[in-house]
Design an enzyme around this catalytic site. Sequence first.
Site, short mmCIF file in Angstrom:
data_model
loop_
_atom_site.label_atom_id
_atom_site.label_comp_id
_atom_site.label_asym_id
_atom_site.label_seq_id
_atom_site.Cartn_x
_atom_site.Cartn_y
_atom_site.Cartn_z
N CYS A 29 38.28 38.47 -9.72
CA CYS A 29 37.85 37.19 -10.25
C CYS A 29 37.13 37.37 -11.58
O CYS A 29 36.39 38.35 -11.76
CB CYS A 29 36.92 36.55 -9.23
SG CYS A 29 36.32 34.95 -9.71
N HIS A 31 36.30 28.27 -5.54
CA HIS A 31 35.51 28.12 -6.77
C HIS A 31 35.01 26.69 -6.93
O HIS A 31 33.86 26.47 -7.27
CB HIS A 31 36.33 28.49 -8.01
CG HIS A 31 36.38 29.94 -8.31
ND1 HIS A 31 35.27 30.67 -8.64
CD2 HIS A 31 37.42 30.80 -8.34
CE1 HIS A 31 35.62 31.93 -8.85
NE2 HIS A 31 36.92 32.02 -8.69
N HIS A 44 41.67 30.54 -3.14
CA HIS A 44 40.68 31.19 -4.02
C HIS A 44 40.10 30.19 -5.02
O HIS A 44 38.89 30.10 -5.21
CB HIS A 44 41.37 32.36 -4.73
CG HIS A 44 40.51 33.10 -5.68
ND1 HIS A 44 40.02 34.35 -5.41
CD2 HIS A 44 40.05 32.79 -6.93
CE1 HIS A 44 39.29 34.77 -6.45
NE2 HIS A 44 39.30 33.83 -7.38
N GLU A 45 40.98 29.40 -5.65
CA GLU A 45 40.52 28.45 -6.65
C GLU A 45 39.78 27.27 -6.03
O GLU A 45 38.81 26.78 -6.60
CB GLU A 45 41.69 27.98 -7.52
CG GLU A 45 42.31 29.09 -8.35
CD GLU A 45 41.31 29.81 -9.24
OE1 GLU A 45 40.42 29.16 -9.83
OE2 GLU A 45 41.41 31.04 -9.34
#
Length: 150
Positions: free
Chosen positions: A74, A120, A116-117
Amino acid sequence: MGEGEQPGEDDEDRRYATQQAGTQLGEVRNQTQVNVHKRIVVMDLSEDRSEPRVFINPEFEPLTDEMEQYQEGCLSVPGFYENVDRPQKVKVKALDRDGKPYELIAEGLLAVCIQHECDHLNGKLFVDYLSNLKRDRIKKKLEKLHRQNA
């Protein structure tokens, strides 16, 4: 695009993705990483970076209990990569760049990237899935790098 050709939808998506994410296409970024605080994810996982995907207000739900392990890294934790277990198949609901709702079933790398995004967007990093020992080790290394570069 050659001389005389009209921009197509892919070209418009690329421009939109670049404008919204403030990044080179082909990279996966979300808005919090580029200091634009909207719930937008733009990603292009194609080999030739010709298929940008836009996810506005994305949400996902696992479609299986089966987990798959991928090595993740990341920009928020530069230079570190660790294996993370995630559901291998998810259903994604989002708006497209025109604000129209859509759904898709994602598997493999696409499923991992979306999860994953979305993490975030929800204030979570891949290191939050690691053991305390691994997370502390990464934190200490990052602090040491920061001191050396200060």
